[in-house]
Design a protein around this motif. Structure first.
Motif, PDB file in Angstrom:
ATOM      1  N   VAL A 147       0.882  -1.168   0.000  1.00  0.00           N
ATOM      2  CA  VAL A 147       0.000   0.000   0.000  1.00  0.00           C
ATOM      3  C   VAL A 147       0.918   1.216   0.000  1.00  0.00           C
ATOM      4  CG1 VAL A 147      -2.054  -1.036   1.054  1.00  0.00           C
ATOM      5  CG2 VAL A 147      -0.271  -0.100   2.519  1.00  0.00           C
ATOM      6  N   LYS A 148       0.460   2.268  -0.671  1.00  0.00           N
ATOM      7  CA  LYS A 148       1.323   3.435  -0.864  1.00  0.00           C
ATOM      8  C   LYS A 148       0.542   4.699  -0.506  1.00  0.00           C
ATOM      9  CE  LYS A 148       3.925   3.420  -4.507  1.00  0.00           C
ATOM     10  NZ  LYS A 148       3.541   2.398  -5.352  1.00  0.00           N
TER      11      LYS A 148
ATOM     12  N   VAL B 179      10.297   4.675   2.839  1.00  0.00           N
ATOM     13  CA  VAL B 179      10.019   6.094   2.626  1.00  0.00           C
ATOM     14  C   VAL B 179      10.821   6.494   1.401  1.00  0.00           C
ATOM     15  CG1 VAL B 179      10.214   8.424   3.559  1.00  0.00           C
ATOM     16  CG2 VAL B 179       9.563   6.524   5.067  1.00  0.00           C
ATOM     17  N   ASP B 180      10.103   6.916   0.363  1.00  0.00           N
ATOM     18  CA  ASP B 180      10.709   7.177  -0.937  1.00  0.00           C
ATOM     19  C   ASP B 180      10.516   8.627  -1.355  1.00  0.00           C
ATOM     20  OD1 ASP B 180      11.407   4.472  -1.309  1.00  0.00           O
ATOM     21  OD2 ASP B 180       9.411   4.008  -2.084  1.00  0.00           O
ATOM     22  N   VAL B 181      11.616   9.264  -1.745  1.00  0.00           N
ATOM     23  CA  VAL B 181      11.545  10.573  -2.388  1.00  0.00           C
ATOM     24  C   VAL B 181      11.778  10.288  -3.872  1.00  0.00           C
ATOM     25  CG1 VAL B 181      12.510  12.891  -2.546  1.00  0.00           C
ATOM     26  CG2 VAL B 181      12.387  11.730  -0.322  1.00  0.00           C
ATOM     27  N   VAL B 182      10.707  10.387  -4.651  1.00  0.00           N
ATOM     28  CA  VAL B 182      10.699   9.985  -6.051  1.00  0.00           C
ATOM     29  C   VAL B 182      10.826  11.224  -6.931  1.00  0.00           C
ATOM     30  CG1 VAL B 182       9.414   8.744  -7.845  1.00  0.00           C
ATOM     31  CG2 VAL B 182       9.191   8.052  -5.438  1.00  0.00           C
ATOM     32  N   GLU B 183      11.885  11.247  -7.766  1.00  0.00           N
ATOM     33  CA  GLU B 183      12.063  12.392  -8.674  1.00  0.00           C
ATOM     34  C   GLU B 183      10.789  12.588  -9.494  1.00  0.00           C
ATOM     35  OE1 GLU B 183      15.577  12.152 -11.121  1.00  0.00           O
ATOM     36  OE2 GLU B 183      16.900  12.057  -9.372  1.00  0.00           O
TER      37      GLU B 183
ATOM     38  N   THR C  78       7.124  12.668  -2.279  1.00  0.00           N
ATOM     39  CA  THR C  78       7.523  11.798  -1.177  1.00  0.00           C
ATOM     40  C   THR C  78       6.376  10.858  -0.838  1.00  0.00           C
ATOM     41  OG1 THR C  78       8.981  13.509  -0.306  1.00  0.00           O
ATOM     42  CG2 THR C  78       8.360  11.754   1.214  1.00  0.00           C
ATOM     43  N   PHE C  79       6.727   9.580  -0.646  1.00  0.00           N
ATOM     44  CA  PHE C  79       5.735   8.547  -0.384  1.00  0.00           C
ATOM     45  C   PHE C  79       6.232   7.632   0.721  1.00  0.00           C
ATOM     46  CE2 PHE C  79       5.301   9.941  -4.689  1.00  0.00           C
ATOM     47  CZ  PHE C  79       3.936   9.993  -4.905  1.00  0.00           C
ATOM     48  N   VAL C  80       5.277   6.985   1.391  1.00  0.00           N
ATOM     49  CA  VAL C  80       5.608   5.869   2.273  1.00  0.00           C
ATOM     50  C   VAL C  80       4.868   4.664   1.707  1.00  0.00           C
ATOM     51  CG1 VAL C  80       3.761   6.369   3.954  1.00  0.00           C
ATOM     52  CG2 VAL C  80       5.743   4.996   4.628  1.00  0.00           C
ATOM     53  N   GLU C  81       5.607   3.567   1.625  1.00  0.00           N
ATOM     54  CA  GLU C  81       5.070   2.341   1.049  1.00  0.00           C
ATOM     55  C   GLU C  81       5.243   1.239   2.084  1.00  0.00           C
ATOM     56  OE1 GLU C  81       5.849   1.421  -3.348  1.00  0.00           O
ATOM     57  OE2 GLU C  81       7.231   0.097  -2.284  1.00  0.00           O
TER      58      GLU C  81
ATOM     59  N   GLU D 265      -2.098  10.335   2.329  1.00  0.00           N
ATOM     60  CA  GLU D 265      -3.053  10.247   1.225  1.00  0.00           C
ATOM     61  C   GLU D 265      -2.749   8.970   0.441  1.00  0.00           C
ATOM     62  OE1 GLU D 265      -3.570  12.415  -3.071  1.00  0.00           O
ATOM     63  OE2 GLU D 265      -2.893  13.651  -1.393  1.00  0.00           O
ATOM     64  N   ARG D 266      -3.635   7.985   0.549  1.00  0.00           N
ATOM     65  CA  ARG D 266      -3.399   6.698  -0.131  1.00  0.00           C
ATOM     66  C   ARG D 266      -3.538   6.853  -1.634  1.00  0.00           C
ATOM     67  NH1 ARG D 266      -5.959   0.765   1.268  1.00  0.00           N
ATOM     68  NH2 ARG D 266      -4.874  -0.351  -0.408  1.00  0.00           N
ATOM     69  N   THR D 267      -2.670   6.167  -2.363  1.00  0.00           N
ATOM     70  CA  THR D 267      -2.758   6.126  -3.821  1.00  0.00           C
ATOM     71  C   THR D 267      -2.677   4.676  -4.278  1.00  0.00           C
ATOM     72  OG1 THR D 267      -1.816   6.867  -5.923  1.00  0.00           O
ATOM     73  CG2 THR D 267      -0.260   6.540  -4.116  1.00  0.00           C
TER      74      THR D 267
END
Length: 187
Positions: free
Chosen positions: A10-11, A129-133, A137-140, A170-172
């Motif tokens: 889940v992201k 925890v990802d900082v995606v170019e 920023t997301f947590v998965e 905020e779920r995606t």
């Protein structure tokens, strides 16, 4: 023969530095400490005939990742939804030769995903925890489960756990390739 496994995730989008600080504190309270940052450079590939906007369920997608000088080749096939996939992964010696092999098998490169990842592990749950170019920023949250287990039920359990952290998330349901592609499309 070994049984197949699903990687179920889940992201959530993390909105701003305050939410990030709250997330880190909440994880530490539960015994999770984020690792130092790791840079991941992923090239995503799609099967011939598949286009964005079509369902990903049952379609195999390839990924070639470079991290810390290692190259990983992964094939994911979404099952119940895009974030519950059968997964096969192995290390390869030469990224360029593997890229050429993937293309020779008919897959086409779609999106390059570059991110900085920090990881915490709590039991069988991996928190990334990802900082995606280009995407933010997301947590998965990820778990690996036997193929026969309901990915949707596992996702519901992980969503409950994420919401219990008390962090505004905020779920995606989108995968990183779709998020990056959408961010790069002309307005």
């Amino acid at each position: 023969m070994a049984s197949e496994v699903q990687e179920v995730e889940v992201k959530y989008r993390v909105r701003g530095p305050e939410a990030m600080r709250t997330l880190e504190v909440a994880l530490e309270r539960r015994g999770g400490r984020l690792s130092p940052p790791i840079r991941q450079d992923d090239q995503a590939y799609a099967q011939p005939g598949w286009e964005y906007g079509q369902s990903k369920i049952g379609v195999a997608f390839a990924r070639l990742r470079t991290q810390d000088g290692r190259h990983l080749f992964t094939v994911k096939t979404p099952q119940a939804n895009e974030q519950a996939c059968l997964e096969h992964e192995t290390e390869v010696a030469d990224r360029e030769q593997m890229h050429r092999a993937i293309v020779a098998m008919g897959f086409r490169p779609t999106v390059r995903i570059v991110k900085v990842r920090r990881i915490a592990v709590l039991g069988d749950l991996t928190i990334c925890v990802d900082v995606v170019e280009h995407a933010g920023t997301f947590v998965e949250l990820e778990r690996t489960v036997p193929d026969g287990e309901s990915g949707i039920a596992v996702q519901a359990g992980m969503d409950g756990w994420a919401r219990s952290l008390g962090v505004e998330l905020e779920r995606t349901s989108d995968t990183y390739d779709s998020l990056v592609r959408a961010a790069l499309l002309p307005a």
